[in-house]
Enzyme design. Structure first.
Site, PDB file in Angstrom:
ATOM      1  CG  ASN A 211      -0.227  -0.077   2.512  1.00 26.63           C
ATOM      2  OD1 ASN A 211       0.539   0.822   2.836  1.00 26.63           O
ATOM      3  ND2 ASN A 211      -0.433  -1.149   3.264  1.00 26.63           N
ATOM      4  CG  ASP A 280      -7.332  -4.838   6.617  1.00 29.24           C
ATOM      5  OD1 ASP A 280      -6.857  -4.820   7.764  1.00 29.24           O
ATOM      6  OD2 ASP A 280      -7.835  -3.834   6.069  1.00 29.24           O
ATOM      7  CE  LYS A 290       7.788 -12.866 -13.864  1.00 27.01           C
ATOM      8  NZ  LYS A 290       8.664 -12.275 -14.854  1.00 27.01           N
ATOM      9  N   PRO A 308      -3.718 -11.470  10.798  1.00 25.33           N
ATOM     10  CG  PRO A 308      -1.760 -11.943  11.974  1.00 25.33           C
ATOM     11  CD  PRO A 308      -2.405 -12.095  10.623  1.00 25.33           C
ATOM     12  CG  ASP A 309      -6.471  -5.900  14.414  1.00 27.69           C
ATOM     13  OD1 ASP A 309      -5.531  -5.338  15.011  1.00 27.69           O
ATOM     14  OD2 ASP A 309      -7.476  -5.288  13.999  1.00 27.69           O
ATOM     15  CB  ILE A 310      -0.453  -6.453  14.807  1.00 25.19           C
ATOM     16  CG1 ILE A 310      -0.111  -7.267  13.554  1.00 25.19           C
ATOM     17  CG2 ILE A 310       0.721  -6.415  15.771  1.00 25.19           C
ATOM     18  CD1 ILE A 310       0.920  -6.620  12.641  1.00 25.19           C
ATOM     19  CG  PHE A 326      -1.882   6.085  13.803  1.00 26.19           C
ATOM     20  CD1 PHE A 326      -1.148   5.859  14.955  1.00 26.19           C
ATOM     21  CD2 PHE A 326      -1.744   7.301  13.151  1.00 26.19           C
ATOM     22  CE1 PHE A 326      -0.286   6.818  15.456  1.00 26.19           C
ATOM     23  CE2 PHE A 326      -0.882   8.281  13.639  1.00 26.19           C
ATOM     24  CZ  PHE A 326      -0.162   8.041  14.788  1.00 26.19           C
ATOM     25  CE  LYS A 340     -10.718   1.520  12.361  1.00 25.34           C
ATOM     26  NZ  LYS A 340     -10.039   1.780  11.115  1.00 25.34           N
ATOM     27  CE  LYS A 344      -8.294  -1.932  14.882  1.00 27.22           C
ATOM     28  NZ  LYS A 344      -7.319  -2.569  14.018  1.00 27.22           N
TER      29      LYS A 344
HETATM   30  O1  C5P Z   1      -8.733  -1.884  11.590  1.00 29.89           O
HETATM   31  P1  C5P Z   1      -7.848  -0.855  10.987  1.00 29.89           P
HETATM   32  O2  C5P Z   1      -6.887  -1.414   9.981  1.00 29.89           O
HETATM   33  O3  C5P Z   1      -8.544   0.344  10.460  1.00 29.89           O
HETATM   34  O4  C5P Z   1      -6.996  -0.338  12.234  1.00 29.89           O
HETATM   35  C1  C5P Z   1      -5.899   0.478  12.093  1.00 29.89           C
HETATM   36  C2  C5P Z   1      -5.013   0.314  13.297  1.00 29.89           C
HETATM   37  O5  C5P Z   1      -4.797  -1.060  13.590  1.00 29.89           O
HETATM   38  C3  C5P Z   1      -3.620   0.856  13.056  1.00 29.89           C
HETATM   39  O6  C5P Z   1      -3.117   1.258  14.302  1.00 29.89           O
HETATM   40  C4  C5P Z   1      -2.872  -0.354  12.519  1.00 29.89           C
HETATM   41  O7  C5P Z   1      -1.472  -0.240  12.721  1.00 29.89           O
HETATM   42  C5  C5P Z   1      -3.477  -1.475  13.329  1.00 29.89           C
HETATM   43  N1  C5P Z   1      -3.555  -2.767  12.616  1.00 29.89           N
HETATM   44  C6  C5P Z   1      -2.811  -3.839  13.053  1.00 29.89           C
HETATM   45  N2  C5P Z   1      -2.925  -5.053  12.416  1.00 29.89           N
HETATM   46  C7  C5P Z   1      -3.757  -5.217  11.367  1.00 29.89           C
HETATM   47  C8  C5P Z   1      -4.513  -4.134  10.912  1.00 29.89           C
HETATM   48  C9  C5P Z   1      -4.392  -2.916  11.551  1.00 29.89           C
HETATM   49  O8  C5P Z   1      -2.044  -3.694  14.010  1.00 29.89           O
HETATM   50  N3  C5P Z   1      -3.833  -6.403  10.783  1.00 29.89           N
END
Ligand code: C5P
Length: 397
Positions: A211, A280, A290, A308-310, A326, A340, A344
């Protein structure tokens, strides 16, 4: 300008790194500082006073017995309205002199006569053996114990052809350290973990999905936390940025790698700031070879699985660090931001107001906490990062 109105006495001692002092002078002045150069006789073997005078726009002082100084007390006059003294380069001999309190020329006398409260920073520069010599190491330890800040040295190639510790820090790194000396130490003793940049999700060995994140905001947060006295670990996706000096950077490519590194470090940190633009989804059917286009065969179909959502994973730990997220929303920031933050389960969320901040040097933010929200108006990402560090440190238990 990070040093607006600051008066810096810049001392040069004998060493080939004197050439970097010319660049440092320009860098300091660009940030708004005035620079008063003082040189030893040895320094003048490496760079002329004329060069330093032309760059600093001020008379360079080189002699204790300078007939231009009416009261003959340049060593007192030069430091009384200074905001900091920086010795760059600082030779092994000058370190030894500082350690003993020797004062047989203008620069060493000025250092001994400096007011006790004045920030005093030295940038050692010498051959690797000279640096590693137990005498120099003893001196370095004693100077630190005396409250003098040692900037570097760094390891690398040396002018003499040898390789090792002893290189003077680069002018930009020195500049950042000098700027840091003026910042409040609101995170002293804290450990801060930051994610920054985009992630890169492979499709095949040569292609991938990423991105437009440049990493600038995350790197600015890491630098601001370091300036505030924290020990900082920066987990970075692929960016073109240099690691901020003093920050421990760990490079990763994918969201899963970022997740694993962050989870391994989460427990040891007091604060976690998730600035990275994490993908995501990742490609589920990554090709080992390739992907080839051949004739009119159909375009490849990519399948995705969720990353995973870190941030949420760190926030869900028992005893999590203080978590800051953020959000980049294209609409309804005030509503989505607060939602949000709650979803979270984090105490602080930062929203980008500008719809397109990618790669820019400026930004505008809103911070959301349990009590509501607050705007941080348009400023450079570095200034915003410092404000954010202040917001974070004031909320820490
Ligand atoms: O859910 P969203 O992507 O909008 O959330 C953004 C926040 O979550 C940012 O702080 C981003 O660094 C964190 N994030 C993360 N892991 C992901 C997606 C987002 O830590 N897979």
């Amino acid at each position: 300008m990070d040093l607006a109105g600051k008066k810096i006495v810049l001392g040069l001692t004998g060493g080939i790194a004197c050439y970097k002092a010319a660049e440092l002078t320009r860098a300091l002045m660009k940030e708004g500082a005035s620079v008063q150069v003082v040189m030893t006789q040895s320094a003048m073997q490496f760079i002329t006073a004329v060069t330093m005078q032309a760059l600093s726009g001020r008379t360079v002082y080189t002699d204790q017995w300078d007939g231009r100084v009416a009261n003959n007390m340049a060593h007192i006059d030069l430091t009384r309205d200074a905001d900091a003294i920086v010795i760059a380069p600082c030779s092994a001999d000058f370190m030894s002199k500082l350690m003993h309190g020797g004062c047989d020329d203008l620069l060493s006398t000025l250092c001994l006569a400096r007011p006790a409260h004045l920030p005093f920073l030295i940038a050692p520069a010498m051959n690797v053996e000279m640096w590693q010599n137990p005498a120099t190491q003893r001196n370095a330890l004693q100077l630190k114990a005396d409250g003098i800040a040692l900037l570097g040295p760094d390891a690398g190639e040396q002018a003499c052809g040898e390789v090792g510790m002893g290189r003077m820090l680069e002018p930009e790194q020195l500049l950042h350290e000098i700027v840091a000396a003026f910042q409040p130490k609101s995170l002293a003793g804290k450990r801060v973990l930051v994610t920054a940049g985009p992630t890169f999700e492979p499709i095949d060995p040569v292609r991938g999905l990423t991105n437009r994140s440049s990493g600038k905001m995350g790197y600015a947060v890491a630098r601001a936390a370091y300036e505030a006295g924290a020990e900082v670990t920066l987990v970075s996706g692929p960016t073109a940025l240099a690691a901020p000096h003093g920050v421990h950077r760990i490079n990763v490519q994918t969201a899963e790698q970022m997740h694993d590194v962050v989870m391994a470090h989460a427990e040891a940190n007091d604060v976690f700031v998730a600035v990275a633009a994490v993908a995501d989804w990742r490609v589920a059917n990554v090709s080992e070879q390739k992907l080839k286009k051949s004739g009119d065969s159909p375009a490849p179909l990519l399948q995705f699985e969720q990353n995973p959502d870190i941030l949420a994973a760190v926030a869900a730990r028992t005893n999590p660090p203080y978590c800051v997220g953020f959000a980049a929303e294209s609409e309804n920031l005030l509503q989505y931001g607060e939602e949000k933050r709650k979803k979270k389960n984090i105490p602080l969320l930062v929203g980008n107001i500008g719809p397109d901040t990618f790669g820019k040097d400026e930004n505008e933010l809103v911070v959301f906490d349990a009590n509501g929200h607050k705007r941080l108006t348009l400023a450079s990402k570095m200034q915003l990062a410092r404000q954010l560090v202040a917001e974070i440190s004031s909320r820490l238990p």
